[in-house]
Design an enzyme around this catalytic site. Structure first.
Site, short mmCIF file in Angstrom:
data_model
loop_
_atom_site.label_atom_id
_atom_site.label_comp_id
_atom_site.label_asym_id
_atom_site.label_seq_id
_atom_site.Cartn_x
_atom_site.Cartn_y
_atom_site.Cartn_z
N SER A 195 0.86 -1.18 0.00
CA SER A 195 0.00 0.00 0.00
C SER A 195 0.89 1.23 0.00
O SER A 195 2.09 1.15 0.31
CB SER A 195 -0.87 0.00 1.26
OG SER A 195 -1.48 1.26 1.50
N TYR B 279 -2.44 -1.30 10.10
CA TYR B 279 -2.41 -1.48 8.64
C TYR B 279 -1.04 -1.10 8.08
O TYR B 279 -0.43 -1.85 7.32
CB TYR B 279 -3.51 -0.62 8.01
CG TYR B 279 -3.64 -0.75 6.52
CD1 TYR B 279 -4.35 -1.81 5.95
CD2 TYR B 279 -3.06 0.18 5.66
CE1 TYR B 279 -4.48 -1.93 4.57
CE2 TYR B 279 -3.18 0.07 4.28
CZ TYR B 279 -3.90 -0.99 3.75
OH TYR B 279 -4.01 -1.12 2.38
#
Length: 277
Positions: free
Chosen positions: A155, A168
């Protein structure tokens, strides 16, 4: 004209919808057969609905519509033995694996790091990191065609910090460490390993009621347009959302012979988010 990955077999996790489905279809359009797996159920500590078996069947139908074969299975990437068994069965049908796209992943509720629930932290790492390792581990015994390409989906928060998303960002940063290690270990076998780093991709991970209300609690029924000013702040280019096909084009490039000398690389598809001051 032969496709850019013609005659190859691609193993994709999280294939039922969103980016995973788009990767499956894009690679199939360029000639690859697809092994696609997904959990096909809701996940504890995740605030939005999970995919369904019908979603995974729709992905298979789209692959077949593109003229390629699809072998799918309902499996959780946290369960290594089940994942390995599903891959073994699919390989017996489609043949050895040439391409791996470790795409399965979840998002999480934004919260200060000190306030994250331990269960939410653990679920995040189990899926977004350990699940990636399981994916590669299950695939490697079947990458016997003299090389291949492994693409780990990280990401933009795998290359930069992200307030209120420590679990995350931690998992996605760790994926880069795994990628670098694998790239070094597997290079002698001509297996290339790279990671991609999407920005705000318009998929069910952000296009759901829970996420919209989390980002815009001031609105009764927020829409994706209402989220645009918030999410657009992450990107350098003036576009708040990136379509999944843009990420799949990058996956196709890394999977193809055009990227035959690229390994150990981090590739952002993030509208400039990682470079933004």
């Amino acid at each position: 004209m032969a496709g850019r990955v013609a005659g190859k077999v691609a193993f994709i996790t999280g294939a039922a919808r969103g980016q995973g489905r788009e990767h499956a279809v894009r690679l199939a359009e360029e000639g690859a057969d697809i092994i696609g797996v997904d959990i096909c159920e809701d996940i504890d500590n995740v605030g939005y609905p999970g995919p369904t078996e019908a979603d995974l069947a729709d992905t298979a139908a789209l692959v077949e519509k593109a003229g390629r074969r699809a072998a799918t299975a309902k499996v959780d990437v946290r369960d290594y033995e089940a994942l390995r068994a599903a891959v073994d069965r699919a390989v017996s049908e489609l043949g050895a694996i040439d391409i791996v796209v470790a795409n399965a992943g979840i998002s999480g509720d934004p919260a200060p790091a000190a306030q994250l629930k331990p269960a939410a932290w653990q679920t995040m790492l189990d899926i977004n990191l350990t699940g990636v390792w399981h994916t590669v581990r299950a695939a490697l015994p079947h990458m016997t065609n003299g090389g291949g390409s492994i693409i780990l989906v990280s990401s933009m928060l795998g290359l930069r910090g992200g307030g209120y998303m420590a679990h995350y960002a931690s998992a996605k940063h760790a994926v880069v460490g795994l990628m670098n290690s694998l790239a070094n270990e597997l290079a002698p076998q001509w297996i290339r390993v790279n990671s991609i780093h999407p920005g705000n991709i318009r998929t069910p991970m952000i296009d759901n009621d829970h996420f919209r209300h989390t980002l815009r609690p001031d609105l009764k029924d927020p829409t994706m347009d209402d989220l645009a000013p918030v999410l657009g702040n992450f990107h350098m280019l003036p576009e708040p959302f990136i379509e999944p096909r843009a990420v799949s084009d990058a996956v196709l490039f890394l999977a193809s012979d055009e990227a035959r000398y690229i390994t150990g690389a981090t590739l952002p598809i993030d509208a400039g988010a990682c470079a933004k001051f």
